[in-house]
Design a protein around this motif. Structure first.
Motif, PDB file in Angstrom:
ATOM      1  N   LEU A 154       0.757  -1.134   0.262  1.00 27.32           N
ATOM      2  CA  LEU A 154      -0.173   0.458  -0.387  1.00 27.32           C
ATOM      3  C   LEU A 154       0.253   1.276   0.058  1.00 27.32           C
ATOM      4  O   LEU A 154       1.866   0.907   0.614  1.00 27.32           O
ATOM      5  N   SER A 155       0.516   2.536  -0.864  1.00 30.44           N
ATOM      6  CA  SER A 155       0.906   3.570  -0.375  1.00 30.44           C
ATOM      7  C   SER A 155      -0.187   4.487   0.054  1.00 30.44           C
ATOM      8  O   SER A 155      -0.894   4.478  -0.417  1.00 30.44           O
ATOM      9  N   ILE A 156       0.567   5.368   0.379  1.00 31.35           N
ATOM     10  CA  ILE A 156      -0.690   6.344   1.597  1.00 31.35           C
ATOM     11  C   ILE A 156       0.331   7.836   0.244  1.00 31.35           C
ATOM     12  O   ILE A 156       0.805   8.385   0.920  1.00 31.35           O
ATOM     13  N   TYR A 157      -0.466   8.435  -0.145  1.00 36.12           N
ATOM     14  CA  TYR A 157      -0.522   9.676  -0.557  1.00 36.12           C
ATOM     15  C   TYR A 157      -0.407  10.740   0.591  1.00 36.12           C
ATOM     16  O   TYR A 157       0.292  11.376   0.572  1.00 36.12           O
ATOM     17  N   GLY A 158      -1.817  10.393   1.322  1.00 32.86           N
ATOM     18  CA  GLY A 158      -2.270  11.546   2.101  1.00 32.86           C
ATOM     19  C   GLY A 158      -3.161  11.580   2.593  1.00 32.86           C
ATOM     20  O   GLY A 158      -4.449  11.215   2.095  1.00 32.86           O
ATOM     21  N   PHE A 210       3.512   7.762   2.726  1.00 34.22           N
ATOM     22  CA  PHE A 210       3.941   5.910   3.085  1.00 34.22           C
ATOM     23  C   PHE A 210       4.276   5.795   2.728  1.00 34.22           C
ATOM     24  O   PHE A 210       2.794   5.811   1.658  1.00 34.22           O
ATOM     25  N   GLU A 211       4.788   4.239   2.835  1.00 34.70           N
ATOM     26  CA  GLU A 211       4.566   3.393   1.756  1.00 34.70           C
ATOM     27  C   GLU A 211       4.728   1.895   2.683  1.00 34.70           C
ATOM     28  O   GLU A 211       6.062   1.921   3.331  1.00 34.70           O
ATOM     29  N   TRP A 212       4.774   1.131   2.387  1.00 32.84           N
ATOM     30  CA  TRP A 212       4.326  -0.793   3.231  1.00 32.84           C
ATOM     31  C   TRP A 212       4.523  -1.517   1.221  1.00 32.84           C
ATOM     32  O   TRP A 212       3.335  -1.640   1.222  1.00 32.84           O
ATOM     33  N   ASN A 213       6.054  -1.938   0.916  1.00 30.00           N
ATOM     34  CA  ASN A 213       5.901  -2.075   0.351  1.00 30.00           C
ATOM     35  C   ASN A 213       5.866  -3.965   0.505  1.00 30.00           C
ATOM     36  O   ASN A 213       5.732  -4.747  -0.986  1.00 30.00           O
ATOM     37  N   THR A 214       5.604  -4.467   1.010  1.00 33.86           N
ATOM     38  CA  THR A 214       5.919  -6.202   1.043  1.00 33.86           C
ATOM     39  C   THR A 214       4.907  -6.268   2.032  1.00 33.86           C
ATOM     40  O   THR A 214       4.993  -6.095   3.153  1.00 33.86           O
TER      41      THR A 214
END
Length: 987
Positions: free
Chosen positions: A6-10, A17-21
């Motif tokens: 997941l990737s949070i732009y705002g 914020f990025e959570w890649n795995t």
């Protein structure tokens, strides 16, 4: 479906914020305010849309970023990896879906991707939190069973709540024997109007004839409609049986074979165990006979004086009752105190409601710290803006005055300034004047030097006198040393005399030269200074002009600054006025959300929050005191019942508790004395009795085991035993197959199946029912046409005069009644449809859920509750390890919570073929002890093998129960750390 990253732009506190795995099992650990709930809400919002501004749910709009939204990468079995991106837009936001093959889409592609799942359904089925478990703690009695049934079928008890609301609404409209419900009143009015109409109708025979014909048609129509409903229901049942005919036939064959076999009980290794138990029993019987003979001889010696057989079993209970007597008195005082506090809280709640004007509060307002802080912040902002506005007004007046003053000063300075040419000439005069000043200073220095030389001369005179004395002394020593041949002394004194002579010569020469030079310099300086003018001083004038020029420049700079400051203050004043209007609107919104009157003063909002908080706190205290009072009353009643039971055992009549307790104490003392007298004899037979009981216990145990084998097998020889084993194996296989078939059937379908001898008969009846239904529908159509004609004829006769007025009044009442009856019918149809839907789900889904929940529940309780049973009457039973059946409300609080969790996980397992979504758990097990927490965490790891699980927790002891590579840590200041090798980053 599985979330990969997941990737949070705002969103909320997160920006970039990025959570890649993200793995199949992911534990998100962080302290309070670290952002766990924000990430859960982000996943819900990306999949199902952002909450609307009118929604009570938080929108988590970022405070320091314009970007609002983000993206999630999911993996499905059919579409592979899919990227779902949602940004700020209309309604729930603008969503874009990108599939693995490069195709793009919007909301129309997302809905089938999520299998039609919406946010509420997802949270009910796949999202766990502490609220659901705490709901189990709140409920009592049979409510717990209904709640668990709903949780295991639908994931929530919302349908049960809706059903209760509909039933209440139905009762408000109509009750069979009621008077107050609306339909009952309208029906009474309609009857009265009908009686008045009938009196008028008697004058018209033709009208009566038409009405009779219409009544006959109505009866015929009703009969046909009922027949149509009956035939339609039979047709539906026949269709269901026809669709499941093969399964029903197989189930029927299995039942026939099971009836032939009967129930076959056969123990495992029965014959081997039987022989082993028989040998042990013979050995124990001999030992018991020997011990019994010794025991009988010993018991003959014991005298009478046996304690009371009725009072002995309750001695411990009597002692406990005596010990609890002070607690009984204290509890009685506590009950009176609780009643006083309850009344005090009720009075205070009424005072608060009157003070705030809360006469009709529809819903519970949000009184959290955030709301109070928001109101305090708005009030502070309002005061700040008002103070700033006043301050800016004063500053503006001050700046305007300063501007006028500085402008006047600039004009005054310009009048005293010299021209540029005059200023340059002044500068040259100033430089010449400085040179003359330096000459004057030099003359002063020379004069000072001459005075210093005179002083030095005087000092040197004293030095010369000393040097002369030293010279004559040295000379005398020199002469003496020559006459006495002291050559070393003569050489030293001769050197001193030579040094003093040379020094005197050099000093006189230097002094003369210095005096002449000083005299010459003083004369030259005097000549130069006489040339200087006495009236004109250029340095002073130059400094004055230079200061005026600098002051002029500085004044013009201040003038520009004052003008700029004035413009800035005007802009700030406008901004503060806009902020004040926005602040007042927010404060008005806060009053509406708190349910306060529109005219409630803003200045009392913080006081209102405190009063509302006090009201809620007192309401909770009131409920707590009422529960406590009920518990204490129950304890008092239990104590009195126990007192009555013990008094009955002591053969006393229950009277005053203190007197009865005194008599029991006396009886207890007497019984203790009897026991002391018996102690000696008991000690003698204790060893033999213990040995006998041990042997008899073993003997009974083996005898019980033998009886169980005989009872289960129902045989006495090996040949029949083996035959029973074969029948038992066949029976087990048939039962297993029958269970699989029954999961696909229900009892009503089986009963309908028994009505038909063959499939051909069923098909024939199915076709006949279709023909009957079509024929009835044609007849109904004809009857309705004929009724329309009669209504027209009756309408012609009903025109005119008093009869028309009464008829109009009757039809008006009838119309109102029919409208309310239609509403009542809709409510009851909704209740019927809801119950039918719930029953279908329960009959179809809940047995499967119970089957899987039985496995989970046995694991969570360490086998203490190995099985669950669901009865057709809607009741759920739990089987304890000792074989006792218990209803859910009879379980302990912790065990009820374990049962709730087992049902929720089992429901996810049953529906995962249709809805494969990740499970999200928000600190749902914080009330469990160490062992139960470990068990549920182990179960989560097992479930994560088939379904992705995201567990959010702030408790370190829960985090330590999972492997380190499954843990993702959030820090409170939004800086991320990970205990695994996964790639997590904050941009």
């Amino acid at each position: 479906m599985k979330i990969k990253s997941l990737s949070i732009y705002g969103y909320g506190k997160f920006t970039g914020f990025e959570w890649n795995t993200i793995g199949s099992l992911q534990v998100v650990y962080g302290h309070n305010e670290a952002g766990k709930s924000t990430i859960m809400s982000f996943i819900h919002s990306i999949l199902f849309g952002f909450p609307s501004r009118q929604s009570s749910q938080l929108r988590y709009e970022p405070k320091f970023s314009h970007a609002y939204g983000g993206r999630i990468v999911i993996e499905t079995e059919t579409d592979g990896e899919v990227v779902i991106e949602r940004m700020k837009g209309k309604a729930g936001g603008e969503v874009q879906v990108q599939f693995e093959d490069g195709t793009m889409g919007g909301e129309e592609r997302l809905i089938p991707l999520l299998s039609g799942m919406n946010k509420t359904l997802y949270q009910n089925l796949f999202s766990f939190d502490l609220k659901g478990i705490q709901e189990v703690q709140r409920l009592k009695g049979t409510e717990i069973g209904r709640y668990l049934l709903a949780a295991g079928t639908f994931g929530t008890d919302q349908l049960l709540s809706v059903e209760e609301d509909l039933k209440k609404e139905s009762e408000q409209l109509f009750k069979p024997n009621g008077r107050k419900p609306k339909l009952n009143q309208l029906l009474q009015q309609l009857k009265e109007s009908e009686q008045e109409l009938k009196k008028v109708k008697q004058q018209n025979n033709e009208y009566e004839s038409l009405l009779l014909q219409k009544d006959r048609l109505d009866q015929k129509r009703i009969k046909l409609e009922n027949e149509l409903k009956e035939k339609t229901a039979k047709l539906q049942k026949a269709t269901t049986v026809l669709e499941k005919w093969s399964i029903l036939q197989e189930d029927h064959r299995i039942e026939q074979r099971l009836e032939e076999l009967g129930w076959v009980d056969f123990p495992v290794d029965g014959l081997k165990r039987y022989e082993k138990y028989l040998d042990k029993q013979i050995l124990l019987r001999n030992q018991i006979e020997s011990v019994v003979r010794k025991l009988e001889k010993t018991k003959q010696i014991r005298a009478e004086s046996q304690p009371s057989t009725a009072f002995q079993p309750v001695i411990h209970r009597a002692e406990k009752l005596i010990q609890e007597w002070p607690l009984f008195l204290q509890n009685q005082e506590d009950i009176e105190e609780s009643k006083r506090k309850i009344e005090e809280n009720k009075v205070r709640i009424e005072e608060i409601e009157q003070a705030l004007g809360l006469y009709m509060m529809k819903e519970k307002p949000n009184l959290g710290i955030a709301v109070k802080e928001e109101i305090r912040k708005l009030r502070n902002e309002q005061l700040k803006f008002q103070l700033q506005a006043e301050d800016l007004s004063k500053q503006l007046q001050k700046v305007s005055a300063e501007y006028v003053e500085i402008e006047a000063q600039c004009q005054s300075i310009e009048e005293n300034l010299w021209s540029e040419a005059d200023f340059k000439q002044l500068q040259k005069d100033k430089n010449e004047w400085i040179r003359l000043e330096e000459l004057l200073q030099e003359k002063k220095n020379q004069s000072q030097n001459r005075q210093d030389l005179h002083k030095v001369k005087k000092q040197n005179n004293y030095i010369r006198i000393g040097e002369g004395l030293l010279f004559f002394l040295s000379l005398m020593l020199f002469v003496w040393s020559i006459f006495t041949t002291q050559w070393l002394l003569g050489l030293f004194t001769g050197g001193i005399c030579g040094y003093l002579l040379l020094s005197a010569f050099l000093v006189n020469k230097t002094k003369k030269s210095s005096d002449e030079h000083l005299t010459l310099q003083i004369q030259e300086l005097t000549v130069e200074l006489e040339k200087r003018s006495k009236d004109y001083h250029p340095i002073i004038v130059y400094e004055e002009q230079l200061e005026l020029r600098n002051e002029w420049k500085r004044m013009y700079q201040e003038l520009d600054q004052a003008e700029q400051a004035k413009r800035d203050l005007l802009d700030q004043e406008q901004q503060i006025n806009v902020s004040l209007d926005r602040n007042r609107a927010k404060l008005q919104t806060c009053k509406e959300s708190l349910g306060l009157p529109v005219d409630f003063p803003h200045i009392r909002l913080e006081e209102a929050i405190d009063l509302l908080t006090e009201r809620e706190e007192r309401q909770r205290k009131l409920e707590k005191l009422q529960r406590s009072l009920q518990e204490k009353d129950d304890k008092q009643m239990n104590w009195l019942q126990e007192l009555g039971f013990i008094a009955g055992a002591a053969e006393y009549t229950l009277g005053d508790p203190s007197e009865t307790l005194f008599l029991i104490k006396q009886t207890l003392k007497q019984e203790e004395e009897k026991l002391i007298r018996q102690k000696e004899w008991e000690s003698k037979i204790e060893e033999l009795e213990s040995e006998r009981q041990t042997l008899e216990s073993e003997y009974k145990e083996y005898n019980h085991l033998l009886n169980q084998l005989q009872k289960k097998a129902g045989t006495a020889d090996e040949e029949s035993f083996r035959a029973k084993a074969k029948n038992h194996e066949e029976m087990c296989q048939l039962h297993s197959r029958q269970q699989i078939l029954q999961d696909q059937l229900n009892q009503s379908v089986k009963e309908d199946f028994s009505l038909y001898a063959s499939q051909d008969e069923l098909k024939q009846e199915h076709a006949q029912l279709l023909m009957f239904i079509k024929e009835i529908e044609r007849s109904l159509k004809n009857i309705r046409q004929e009724a329309t004609t009669l209504d027209h004829q009756i309408g012609v006769l009903e025109e005119g005069g008093t009869y028309t007025e009464k008829l109009h009044r009757f039809y008006q009442s009838q119309s109102i009644f029919q409208e309310e009856a239609m509403n009542w019918t809709k409510v009851n149809m909704a209740i019927s449809l809801l119950q039918a839907t719930m029953n279908n789900y329960i009959l179809d889904r809940f047995p499967k859920v119970v089957k899987k929940a039985k496995e989970y529940f046995a694991f969570l309780t360490d086998g203490q509750y190995p099985s669950l049973y669901y009865q057709e009457n809607g009741q759920l039973y739990v089987e304890r390890k000792d074989g006792a059946l218990m209803e859910p409300f009879e379980l302990s609080q912790g065990t009820k919570e374990q049962l709730y969790i087992a049902l929720r996980f089992a429901l996810v397992f049953v529906i995962q073929s249709n809805y494969s979504f990740p499970i999200m758990i928000d600190d749902g097990f914080v009330n469990f002890d160490k062992n139960r927490t470990k068990k549920v965490c182990t179960l989560i790891q097992k479930i994560s093998e088939d379904t992705q699980v995201l567990l959010f927790t702030c408790h370190e002891h829960i985090r330590e129960l999972f492997p380190s590579d499954c843990i993702f840590t959030l820090s409170k200041n939004s800086e991320l750390s990970s205990e695994s090798d996964k790639s997590h980053s904050m941009i």
